[in-house]
Design an enzyme around this catalytic site. Sequence first.
Site, PDB file in Angstrom:
ATOM      1  N   THR A 216      50.349  32.646  40.158  1.00 23.58           N
ATOM      2  CA  THR A 216      48.969  32.894  39.728  1.00 23.58           C
ATOM      3  C   THR A 216      48.910  33.361  38.277  1.00 23.58           C
ATOM      4  OG1 THR A 216      48.229  33.422  41.970  1.00 23.58           O
ATOM      5  CG2 THR A 216      46.903  34.274  40.150  1.00 23.58           C
TER       6      THR A 216
ATOM      7  N   THR B  66      46.588  44.318  31.235  1.00 21.66           N
ATOM      8  CA  THR B  66      46.864  45.669  31.710  1.00 21.66           C
ATOM      9  C   THR B  66      47.744  46.443  30.730  1.00 21.66           C
ATOM     10  OG1 THR B  66      48.019  46.899  33.466  1.00 21.66           O
ATOM     11  CG2 THR B  66      48.800  44.689  33.024  1.00 21.66           C
ATOM     12  N   ASP B  67      47.661  47.764  30.799  1.00 18.57           N
ATOM     13  CA  ASP B  67      48.554  48.598  29.995  1.00 18.57           C
ATOM     14  C   ASP B  67      49.992  48.560  30.503  1.00 18.57           C
ATOM     15  OD1 ASP B  67      48.187  50.074  32.334  1.00 18.57           O
ATOM     16  OD2 ASP B  67      47.517  51.902  31.338  1.00 18.57           O
TER      17      ASP B  67
ATOM     18  N   ASP C 247      41.031  27.674  42.556  1.00 17.96           N
ATOM     19  CA  ASP C 247      42.175  28.317  41.918  1.00 17.96           C
ATOM     20  C   ASP C 247      42.198  27.935  40.432  1.00 17.96           C
ATOM     21  OD1 ASP C 247      44.736  29.137  41.114  1.00 17.96           O
ATOM     22  OD2 ASP C 247      45.657  28.540  43.013  1.00 17.96           O
ATOM     23  N   ILE C 248      42.523  28.908  39.554  1.00 18.91           N
ATOM     24  CA  ILE C 248      42.634  28.574  38.133  1.00 18.91           C
ATOM     25  C   ILE C 248      43.771  27.584  37.881  1.00 18.91           C
ATOM     26  CG2 ILE C 248      41.606  30.717  37.289  1.00 18.91           C
ATOM     27  CD1 ILE C 248      44.470  31.733  36.726  1.00 18.91           C
TER      28      ILE C 248
ATOM     29  N   ALA D 238      55.532  42.108  34.454  1.00 20.56           N
ATOM     30  CA  ALA D 238      56.219  41.014  33.760  1.00 20.56           C
ATOM     31  C   ALA D 238      55.388  39.738  33.791  1.00 20.56           C
ATOM     32  CB  ALA D 238      57.591  40.773  34.387  1.00 20.56           C
TER      33      ALA D 238
ATOM     34  N   LYS E  86      44.625  50.227  46.533  1.00 20.15           N
ATOM     35  CA  LYS E  86      44.841  51.014  45.320  1.00 20.15           C
ATOM     36  C   LYS E  86      44.615  52.504  45.624  1.00 20.15           C
ATOM     37  CE  LYS E  86      45.764  47.442  42.751  1.00 20.15           C
ATOM     38  NZ  LYS E  86      45.166  47.086  41.489  1.00 20.15           N
TER      39      LYS E  86
END
Length: 356
Positions: free
Chosen positions: A98, A132-133, A57-58, A160, A197
């Site tokens: 995350t 992301t946009d 995990d980061i 957010a 998706k």
Amino acid sequence: MILVTGGAGFIGVNFVLGWLAEGDEPVVNLDKLTYAGNPRSLAAIDGDPRYVFVKGDIGERALVEALLSRHRPRAVVNFAAESHVDRSIHGPEEFILTNVVGTFHLLEAVRGYWSALPDAEKSAFRFLHVSTDEVYGSLGPADPPFTEENPYAPNSPYSASKASSDHLVRAYHHTYGLPTLTTNCSNNYGPYQFPEKLIPLMILNALRGKPLPVYGDGMNVRDWLYVGDHCAAIRAVLANGRPGETYNVGGWNEMPNLVIVRTLCRLLDEARPDPAGPRERLVTYVKDRPGHDRRYAIDARKIHRELGWKPAETFESGIRKTVSWYLENLPWVEEVASGDYRRWIEANYGDRGAGA
């Protein structure tokens, strides 16, 4: 060598495979392997001496610090994120842990490593953050596309959390001098995308003769970017982007969701006709999701002007490649479309009922 985080997810997989196909620089891939991370997507490079996979995990700062110390990367490319809006609505906490807390711990580990580098290595080092946009919010029908100067206005827990991570990355550049780069991309599609998706979900459901759930009236507009083009843009930014800068990456392909679904039906009917009839009969309108942004569009002129990047694929060429890949790799799809995925689909779509 470079350290890639989240390299077993959809975009990360395509980036790692493309990176090693384009050159010989080694990659260490750190991935938590949540439901959407699939190391089997990287089977083609199993045993490749240029590739190292580490499960983690980061947010595990000691692990990240150990990897940085051991492998001494010249760059970190951060794909690691929870990335599905609907999941963030059902359970936002994981997105905060995350995308915000994890990014903070990653930045702290990288800052410590970078600070101790010799001057030449310190100057050449880069931290590239993939975003992301959706951080920019929603556009009206006549509004110009998002530029890098648009104010942030995220409307979902997912966007957010990504906006928060973008702000942290910006702050670490301006406060500590960490040479960061940020990319904000539009909707990606292509091989190895987890079938929650829109595009892979519709392909899978259409092949099974199941309903094709379309939110609301189906006229929510997105800019669609082929994942191979996105990975090429990331390579360009990593090579020549200016530290502290943001680069918007888009496909110049604005389309309503309903048009995407109908296009997929047409291509699947061409490739594998259904004896029951055209697959567009399966389109089912369901109740819209809360706070569903109406339109996104990316102005990608900056990255073209400064770095010479532009998408190589049209939507028609990219979507044909995508449909062909899924048809040729149905065992991969069936494997990932099980267990957690099936439970998720039931939780998200099972109680929506009819929509527009």
